[in-house]
Design an enzyme around this catalytic site. Sequence first.
Site, PDB file in Angstrom:
ATOM      1  N   LYS A 187       0.817  -1.215   0.000  1.00 10.58           N
ATOM      2  CA  LYS A 187       0.000   0.000   0.000  1.00 10.58           C
ATOM      3  C   LYS A 187       0.847   1.260   0.000  1.00 10.58           C
ATOM      4  O   LYS A 187       0.462   2.271  -0.593  1.00 10.58           O
ATOM      5  CB  LYS A 187      -0.944   0.011   1.206  1.00 10.58           C
ATOM      6  CG  LYS A 187      -2.087  -0.962   1.052  1.00 10.58           C
ATOM      7  CD  LYS A 187      -3.242  -0.622   1.980  1.00 10.58           C
ATOM      8  CE  LYS A 187      -4.404  -1.570   1.725  1.00 10.58           C
ATOM      9  NZ  LYS A 187      -5.430  -1.495   2.767  1.00 10.58           N
TER      10      LYS A 187
ATOM     11  N   LYS B   1     -10.575  -3.081  -4.297  1.00 11.87           N
ATOM     12  CA  LYS B   1     -11.306  -1.818  -4.456  1.00 11.87           C
ATOM     13  C   LYS B   1     -10.431  -0.752  -5.095  1.00 11.87           C
ATOM     14  O   LYS B   1     -10.921   0.197  -5.700  1.00 11.87           O
ATOM     15  CB  LYS B   1     -11.725  -1.276  -3.082  1.00 11.87           C
ATOM     16  CG  LYS B   1     -12.790  -2.063  -2.392  1.00 11.87           C
ATOM     17  CD  LYS B   1     -12.959  -1.545  -0.946  1.00 11.87           C
ATOM     18  CE  LYS B   1     -13.525  -2.629  -0.059  1.00 11.87           C
ATOM     19  NZ  LYS B   1     -13.286  -2.447   1.356  1.00 11.87           N
TER      20      LYS B   1
ATOM     21  N   LYS C 188      -4.822  -9.573  -6.821  1.00 10.07           N
ATOM     22  CA  LYS C 188      -6.058  -9.713  -6.057  1.00 10.07           C
ATOM     23  C   LYS C 188      -7.155  -8.783  -6.574  1.00 10.07           C
ATOM     24  O   LYS C 188      -6.864  -7.655  -6.958  1.00 10.07           O
ATOM     25  CB  LYS C 188      -5.688  -9.337  -4.612  1.00 10.07           C
ATOM     26  CG  LYS C 188      -6.703  -9.601  -3.574  1.00 10.07           C
ATOM     27  CD  LYS C 188      -6.180  -9.174  -2.201  1.00 10.07           C
ATOM     28  CE  LYS C 188      -6.093  -7.665  -2.037  1.00 10.07           C
ATOM     29  NZ  LYS C 188      -5.871  -7.202  -0.682  1.00 10.07           N
TER      30      LYS C 188
HETATM   31  P1  TYM Z   1     -10.955  -5.138   3.492  1.00 12.01           P
HETATM   32  O1  TYM Z   1     -11.930  -4.047   3.694  1.00 12.01           O
HETATM   33  O2  TYM Z   1      -9.840  -4.951   2.533  1.00 12.01           O
HETATM   34  O3  TYM Z   1     -11.717  -6.458   3.046  1.00 12.01           O
HETATM   35  C1  TYM Z   1     -12.836  -6.973   3.762  1.00 12.01           C
HETATM   36  C2  TYM Z   1     -12.821  -8.494   3.745  1.00 12.01           C
HETATM   37  O4  TYM Z   1     -12.825  -8.957   2.398  1.00 12.01           O
HETATM   38  C3  TYM Z   1     -11.738  -9.852   2.191  1.00 12.01           C
HETATM   39  N1  TYM Z   1     -11.242  -9.679   0.821  1.00 12.01           N
HETATM   40  C4  TYM Z   1     -11.110 -10.672  -0.067  1.00 12.01           C
HETATM   41  N2  TYM Z   1     -11.360 -11.993   0.036  1.00 12.01           N
HETATM   42  C5  TYM Z   1     -11.130 -12.743  -1.063  1.00 12.01           C
HETATM   43  N3  TYM Z   1     -10.664 -12.231  -2.240  1.00 12.01           N
HETATM   44  C6  TYM Z   1     -10.394 -10.919  -2.378  1.00 12.01           C
HETATM   45  N4  TYM Z   1      -9.951 -10.421  -3.528  1.00 12.01           N
HETATM   46  C7  TYM Z   1     -10.617 -10.080  -1.245  1.00 12.01           C
HETATM   47  N5  TYM Z   1     -10.458  -8.740  -1.025  1.00 12.01           N
HETATM   48  C8  TYM Z   1     -10.845  -8.515   0.236  1.00 12.01           C
HETATM   49  C9  TYM Z   1     -10.685  -9.440   3.213  1.00 12.01           C
HETATM   50  O5  TYM Z   1      -9.793 -10.489   3.485  1.00 12.01           O
HETATM   51  C10 TYM Z   1     -11.550  -9.088   4.395  1.00 12.01           C
HETATM   52  O6  TYM Z   1     -11.895 -10.231   5.125  1.00 12.01           O
HETATM   53  N6  TYM Z   1      -7.977  -4.863   7.497  1.00 12.01           N
HETATM   54  C11 TYM Z   1      -9.221  -5.395   7.021  1.00 12.01           C
HETATM   55  C12 TYM Z   1     -10.433  -4.939   7.813  1.00 12.01           C
HETATM   56  C13 TYM Z   1     -10.324  -5.151   9.293  1.00 12.01           C
HETATM   57  C14 TYM Z   1     -10.496  -6.379   9.977  1.00 12.01           C
HETATM   58  C15 TYM Z   1     -10.317  -6.055  11.351  1.00 12.01           C
HETATM   59  C16 TYM Z   1     -10.775  -7.664   9.576  1.00 12.01           C
HETATM   60  C17 TYM Z   1     -10.051  -4.192  10.201  1.00 12.01           C
HETATM   61  N7  TYM Z   1     -10.057  -4.731  11.455  1.00 12.01           N
HETATM   62  C18 TYM Z   1     -10.406  -7.033  12.330  1.00 12.01           C
HETATM   63  C19 TYM Z   1     -10.858  -8.655  10.560  1.00 12.01           C
HETATM   64  C20 TYM Z   1     -10.676  -8.328  11.921  1.00 12.01           C
HETATM   65  C21 TYM Z   1      -9.424  -4.935   5.570  1.00 12.01           C
HETATM   66  O7  TYM Z   1      -8.843  -3.987   5.139  1.00 12.01           O
HETATM   67  O8  TYM Z   1     -10.372  -5.637   4.899  1.00 12.01           O
END
Ligand code: TYM
Length: 332
Positions: A111, A197, A194
Amino acid sequence: MERIFSGVQPTGNLHLGNYLGAIRNWVRLQNEYECLFCVVDLHAVTVWQDPEELKASTRAVAAAMLAAGIDAKRHIIFNQSQVPGHAELAWLFNCVARLGWLNRMTQFKEKAGKNKENASVGLYAYPNLMAADILLYKGTHVPVGEDQKQHLELARDIAQKFNNDFGVDFFPVVEPLIFGAAARVMSLRDGSSKMSKSDPSDLSRINMTDDADAIAKKIRKAKTDPDDLPAAPDQFDGRPEAANLMGIYAALADIDIAEVCNKFGGQQFSAFKQELADLAVETLAPMQDELRRLMGDETHVDTVIADGVQRARAIAEPVLAEVHDIVGFLRP
Ligand code: TYM
């Protein structure tokens, strides 16, 4: 007691990876666990966000959780910033986690890119906040996509170091829950990166708000290779696009990837893509209809979030009070 915590950032459109990799699994797990599902707005602002868009995205993500089938009466849907304990515990974890641990985080490197001197301190400390999110509620299980695995390993290290440093058995060691075919949904334009967004090309992802035409168009334009589809999962070597599209089919149809290979092996991509598009449209439609309805009912979504915030605070407060005692903060 077993408790699930998981989160999604309110930064732009939710996509098929978020749904298949995370939210759909939450819906399934809600019958077995007590759950907190969080719109992580504090995480979002590690990169500058337009304030109005941030509010709108926060609502939209909460609405998507509801539309996917999370029961907000039995479980908690809320936004992170409104429970001050997240930021507070994250500070303590900034003092527990070691620089060396954070330096190993691959997502920060991705990032921050080349210009890491210019990344926010928040982006660097982001995994500590993530550990705080979970441990503020003594969460035991965390369903996520594959990309969050390293962050959850750090959360385990933080919990263990905190317990060791203070000679307590206070924080649980969290278990990641990462499920099969859709744990890593890849870009439709490049099977080796991957679905995200932040990809500048909207053709790379299926957004939860895309209509049937957009979904069909994106699948039709998805990158392929010149060969026929593989007849078995051991033939995916060097064919990331085939693996991704067939993996998406398996996840949507809720069947094993071997079954997809059986069904389509030896066929050309074009016929398969048509079937995949039909399946995607049909599977996502009920949720998308509900999402559109909820987006038109801000009051309802806000009420759900406000209620979730109250209930999340009620769980967090006694945990934080105990943390204060453990660390030695005077509570006169
Ligand atoms: P974020 O917002 O990027 O994504 C949310 C969830 O979607 C999953 N994900 C994917 N799974 C499969 N294929 C993909 N291409 C893909 N892109 C995203 C992510 O693995 C996630 O489960 N840091 C985290 C948010 C967070 C969090 C937490 C999660 C903050 N605190 C505590 C668990 C526990 C994030 O940026 O997810």
